[in-house]
Design a protein around this motif. Structure first.
Motif, PDB file in Angstrom:
ATOM      1  N   SER A 226       0.822  -1.200   0.000  1.00  0.00           N
ATOM      2  CA  SER A 226       0.000   0.000   0.000  1.00  0.00           C
ATOM      3  C   SER A 226       0.862   1.258   0.000  1.00  0.00           C
ATOM      4  CB  SER A 226      -0.923  -0.004   1.218  1.00  0.00           C
ATOM      5  OG  SER A 226      -1.684   1.176   1.272  1.00  0.00           O
ATOM      6  N   VAL A 227       1.909   1.252   0.829  1.00  0.00           N
ATOM      7  CA  VAL A 227       2.819   2.404   0.871  1.00  0.00           C
ATOM      8  C   VAL A 227       3.566   2.540  -0.451  1.00  0.00           C
ATOM      9  CG1 VAL A 227       4.844   3.368   2.013  1.00  0.00           C
ATOM     10  CG2 VAL A 227       3.049   2.272   3.376  1.00  0.00           C
ATOM     11  N   ALA A 228       4.057   1.430  -0.990  1.00  0.00           N
ATOM     12  CA  ALA A 228       4.799   1.475  -2.252  1.00  0.00           C
ATOM     13  C   ALA A 228       3.913   1.953  -3.394  1.00  0.00           C
ATOM     14  CB  ALA A 228       5.366   0.090  -2.574  1.00  0.00           C
ATOM     15  N   ARG A 229       2.675   1.521  -3.402  1.00  0.00           N
ATOM     16  CA  ARG A 229       1.750   1.921  -4.467  1.00  0.00           C
ATOM     17  C   ARG A 229       1.509   3.428  -4.436  1.00  0.00           C
ATOM     18  NH1 ARG A 229      -4.077   1.546  -4.407  1.00  0.00           N
ATOM     19  NH2 ARG A 229      -4.955   1.494  -6.504  1.00  0.00           N
ATOM     20  N   GLY A 230       1.352   3.978  -3.232  1.00  0.00           N
ATOM     21  CA  GLY A 230       1.087   5.402  -3.124  1.00  0.00           C
ATOM     22  C   GLY A 230       2.301   6.269  -3.388  1.00  0.00           C
ATOM     23  N   LEU A 231       3.490   5.815  -2.951  1.00  0.00           N
ATOM     24  CA  LEU A 231       4.681   6.661  -3.021  1.00  0.00           C
ATOM     25  C   LEU A 231       5.568   6.405  -4.228  1.00  0.00           C
ATOM     26  CD1 LEU A 231       5.840   6.730   0.715  1.00  0.00           C
ATOM     27  CD2 LEU A 231       4.236   8.220  -0.476  1.00  0.00           C
ATOM     28  N   VAL A 232       5.451   5.226  -4.848  1.00  0.00           N
ATOM     29  CA  VAL A 232       6.382   4.880  -5.929  1.00  0.00           C
ATOM     30  C   VAL A 232       5.654   4.446  -7.203  1.00  0.00           C
ATOM     31  CG1 VAL A 232       8.283   3.378  -6.627  1.00  0.00           C
ATOM     32  CG2 VAL A 232       8.180   4.237  -4.283  1.00  0.00           C
ATOM     33  N   PHE A 233       4.751   3.472  -7.093  1.00  0.00           N
ATOM     34  CA  PHE A 233       4.170   2.871  -8.290  1.00  0.00           C
ATOM     35  C   PHE A 233       3.152   3.770  -8.980  1.00  0.00           C
ATOM     36  CE2 PHE A 233       4.932  -1.350  -5.930  1.00  0.00           C
ATOM     37  CZ  PHE A 233       6.258  -1.322  -6.314  1.00  0.00           C
ATOM     38  N   GLU A 234       2.280   4.415  -8.198  1.00  0.00           N
ATOM     39  CA  GLU A 234       1.241   5.271  -8.757  1.00  0.00           C
ATOM     40  C   GLU A 234       1.305   6.629  -8.085  1.00  0.00           C
ATOM     41  OE1 GLU A 234      -2.538   3.343  -8.490  1.00  0.00           O
ATOM     42  OE2 GLU A 234      -1.832   1.495  -9.414  1.00  0.00           O
ATOM     43  N   VAL A 235       2.472   7.261  -8.194  1.00  0.00           N
ATOM     44  CA  VAL A 235       2.738   8.452  -7.407  1.00  0.00           C
ATOM     45  C   VAL A 235       1.965   9.677  -7.891  1.00  0.00           C
ATOM     46  CG1 VAL A 235       4.783   9.040  -8.776  1.00  0.00           C
ATOM     47  CG2 VAL A 235       4.595   9.864  -6.433  1.00  0.00           C
ATOM     48  N   LEU A 236       1.620   9.746  -9.176  1.00  0.00           N
ATOM     49  CA  LEU A 236       0.944  10.926  -9.720  1.00  0.00           C
ATOM     50  C   LEU A 236      -0.487  10.586 -10.126  1.00  0.00           C
ATOM     51  CD1 LEU A 236       3.756  12.470 -11.947  1.00  0.00           C
ATOM     52  CD2 LEU A 236       3.092  13.132  -9.642  1.00  0.00           C
TER      53      LEU A 236
ATOM     54  N   GLN B  33       9.548  12.630  -8.279  1.00  0.00           N
ATOM     55  CA  GLN B  33       8.834  12.618  -7.007  1.00  0.00           C
ATOM     56  C   GLN B  33       9.191  11.407  -6.144  1.00  0.00           C
ATOM     57  OE1 GLN B  33       6.447  14.970  -5.598  1.00  0.00           O
ATOM     58  NE2 GLN B  33       7.696  16.100  -7.044  1.00  0.00           N
ATOM     59  N   SER B  34       9.588  10.302  -6.784  1.00  0.00           N
ATOM     60  CA  SER B  34       9.896   9.095  -6.004  1.00  0.00           C
ATOM     61  C   SER B  34      11.387   8.978  -5.683  1.00  0.00           C
ATOM     62  CB  SER B  34       9.430   7.847  -6.763  1.00  0.00           C
ATOM     63  OG  SER B  34      10.091   7.737  -8.014  1.00  0.00           O
ATOM     64  N   GLU B  35      12.189   9.952  -6.077  1.00  0.00           N
ATOM     65  CA  GLU B  35      13.611   9.927  -5.740  1.00  0.00           C
ATOM     66  C   GLU B  35      13.792   9.894  -4.220  1.00  0.00           C
ATOM     67  OE1 GLU B  35      15.914  12.260  -9.380  1.00  0.00           O
ATOM     68  OE2 GLU B  35      15.175  13.385  -7.663  1.00  0.00           O
TER      69      GLU B  35
ATOM     70  N   GLN C 230       6.068  14.371   4.576  1.00  0.00           N
ATOM     71  CA  GLN C 230       5.641  15.711   4.197  1.00  0.00           C
ATOM     72  C   GLN C 230       5.947  16.032   2.744  1.00  0.00           C
ATOM     73  OE1 GLN C 230       7.765  18.062   7.064  1.00  0.00           O
ATOM     74  NE2 GLN C 230       6.593  17.247   8.797  1.00  0.00           N
ATOM     75  N   GLY C 231       6.987  15.426   2.199  1.00  0.00           N
ATOM     76  CA  GLY C 231       7.373  15.765   0.840  1.00  0.00           C
ATOM     77  C   GLY C 231       7.026  14.702  -0.174  1.00  0.00           C
ATOM     78  N   ALA C 232       6.002  13.896   0.099  1.00  0.00           N
ATOM     79  CA  ALA C 232       5.687  12.770  -0.769  1.00  0.00           C
ATOM     80  C   ALA C 232       4.322  12.939  -1.408  1.00  0.00           C
ATOM     81  CB  ALA C 232       5.727  11.462   0.028  1.00  0.00           C
TER      82      ALA C 232
ATOM     83  N   GLU D 113      14.587   3.188  -2.910  1.00  0.00           N
ATOM     84  CA  GLU D 113      15.502   2.255  -2.276  1.00  0.00           C
ATOM     85  C   GLU D 113      14.923   1.716  -0.961  1.00  0.00           C
ATOM     86  OE1 GLU D 113      16.245   5.251  -3.320  1.00  0.00           O
ATOM     87  OE2 GLU D 113      17.586   4.899  -5.030  1.00  0.00           O
ATOM     88  N   MET D 114      14.384   2.625  -0.136  1.00  0.00           N
ATOM     89  CA  MET D 114      13.846   2.193   1.142  1.00  0.00           C
ATOM     90  C   MET D 114      12.616   1.302   0.942  1.00  0.00           C
ATOM     91  SD  MET D 114      12.651   4.478   4.423  1.00  0.00           S
ATOM     92  CE  MET D 114      14.320   5.053   4.708  1.00  0.00           C
TER      93      MET D 114
END
Length: 508
Positions: free
Chosen positions: A41-51, A263-265, A357-359, A269-270
């Motif tokens: 869920s976190v990866a989907r929101g922050l990396v996979f489907e970030v925009l 945006q996912s930079e 805050q910056g995601a 990695e984490m």
């Protein structure tokens, strides 16, 4: 379908007869599935489907590469205006500049003011993104002119928290840094860009700002234009412009990357480490439950032999046992969704503040239809993974020997050797997986607790900004002197200081 219903009824009856086994297996799998659900869920929101914007793959971020190799240099206004006129690869280009503001509605006292993270943006900023307002509109071209820029767009979060979700907010006057501005729109929460923005005002550069680089640039590629084509065109145009600058002011080049990548930079990695770590945890759970099922199948040897003697083929027996495994996995998936939901709260609370805050996409993290589909998929895959080997092993049993020897068939030399080999394999696999998971978690902790060069224990940080319209330079200095004097006099305070950029804050 009738056969499937029979298999399901038999599987449920079989598990009801062994509630202890069923509970341990379900809980073991649920822990692994829940961890995977939370991290996905976190990866989907922050990396996979970030925009969340339409045709987001056509959105790019443009910045400079300094001669020292630092990526992310701001862009000069004159370069931006030249790109708008010369670059054919882009449908539109827009600029933004970060600035802190004090926001208050008319009649609010000092305590009701809000320190807001604001951005000055070109009027085409929202249309370039494809961001749609919840109320009102974005900016129109004439509002990018001096004297006509007294308007503001609020974020949905600020509208709800600071203005009580007032549906009549559009057209009202608010005070931004003490100056009146008319609210023309409220931007949808999922379209809040850059992440953490509270408000947007038109960008009208001052004479001083025209002398240096201060803006970030985003663009929307024309349909059919590739990233490589845009990079080549921009490099040719900006390369010629840099040659006109003094040697000490030149940039090494420009960088064009998709806005999603930009945006996912710093997060990929984490998140990748977490995904691999919880994958290892799920594999450990599968190995343990597979061993339990193999032991259970061995103890049920006579039952399976009787069914075979009555005419059940090996495929039918294997399918029945596999159905039991899938039922266990689906039950574990249901429990895993609940655990995953709580795991998301724990995980997000433990992530670094700069990541939260910056995601982009942070508001969308949760258990939705996509996460439920993922949990269902890994539950079914898990059931096949840990259930296939025990089902095939049981189906290949020696029917005649099981019927002749009864329960002794489970204690013969060959089963005993097989069990010892299974235990050895499980222990070896568990050690490898646990070591891998431990090393990955240690790496994540190391990334999160790397030495920063300063001791932050007992250090508190307070942010403030003074509206330039009300405070001149001399008044700002006088305020800062009084602030430091009064803070240093507080009980328990040993020292206080002022800084423009907090260490590790990633903000200017």
């Amino acid at each position: 379908m009738d056969t499937l219903r029979q298999d399901l009824r038999y599987a449920l009856r079989s598990l009801r007869r062994s509630p202890g086994f069923a509970a341990v297996a379900v809980l073991t799998l649920a822990l692994g599935i829940g961890a995977n659900t939370a991290i996905f869920s976190v990866a989907r929101g922050l990396v996979f489907e970030v925009l969340p914007f339409d045709d987001a793959e056509r959105l790019v971020n443009i910045d400079h590469v300094t001669r020292q190799g630092w990526v992310g240099g701001a862009v000069a206004w004159e370069d931006f205006r030249a790109w708008q006129g010369e670059l054919g690869a882009f449908e539109s280009l827009a600029a933004r500049a970060l600035r802190s503001y004090t926001l208050a509605h008319d009649g609010a006292d000092r305590a009701g003011a809000l320190k807001a993270r604001g951005y000055r943006v070109t009027p085409n900023f929202f249309t370039t993104l494809g961001a749609r307002p919840l109320l009102g509109r974005g900016f129109v071209p004439e509002e990018g002119e001096a004297g006509r820029d007294d308007v503001v767009v609020l974020s949905e979060q600020v509208w709800r928290q600071h203005f009580g979700a007032d549906p009549g907010i559009v057209g009202r006057t608010v005070r931004v840094d003490g100056a009146p501005r008319t609210v023309v729109g409220v931007l949808r929460g999922e379209h809040r860009f850059p992440a953490g923005a509270d408000l947007w005002v038109p960008l009208v550069p001052s004479a001083e700002e025209l002398e240096y680089r201060f803006i970030g640039v985003i663009g929307r590629l024309r349909p059919g234009v590739t990233l490589e084509q845009a990079r080549a065109e921009l490099a040719a145009i900006q390369g010629a412009r840099e040659q006109l600058r003094p040697e000490n002011e030149r940039m090494a080049g420009t960088r064009v990357v998709t806005l999603a990548d930009q945006q996912s930079e710093g997060k990929r990695e984490m998140i990748f480490i977490l995904l691999v770590a919880v994958g290892f945890v799920l594999l450990i759970a599968c190995a343990n439950v597979a061993g339990m099922l193999l032991a259970r199948a061995t103890s049920r040897g006579q039952e399976i032999a009787v069914r075979a003697a009555l005419g059940a083929g090996r495929a039918r027996i294997a399918r029945q046992l596999l159905t039991e495994s899938l039922v266990l996995a689906l039950l574990a998936g249901a429990v895993g969704i609940v655990l995953g939901r709580y795991g998301i709260d724990v995980l997000t609370a433990g992530l670094p503040p700069w990541m939260v805050q910056g995601a982009m996409g942070w508001e969308r993290i949760g258990v939705d239809a996509g996460v439920l589909a993922y949990t269902l998929a890994i539950s079914l895959a898990t059931g096949l993974l840990f259930g296939l080997a025990p089902a095939l092993h049981a189906a290949r049993g020696d029917v005649a020997r099981a019927l002749r020897d009864g329960s002794r068939a489970a204690t013969g030399r060959r089963p005993a050797r097989a069990q010892r080999a299974l235990v050895a394999f499980e222990v070896a696999l568990a050690v490898v997986l646990l070591a891998g998971a431990g090393l990955l978690i240690r790496s994540m902790i190391g990334l999160n607790t790397a030495p920063t060069g300063f001791d932050g224990d007992g250090v508190l940080a307070l942010e403030f900004s003074l509206p330039p319209a009300k405070y001149g330079d001399a008044e700002v200095v006088a305020f800062q002197d009084r602030l430091l004097e009064r803070v240093r006099a507080l009980p328990g305070v040993t020292e206080a200081g002022l800084v423009s950029n907090l260490p590790m804050s990633r903000s200017s």
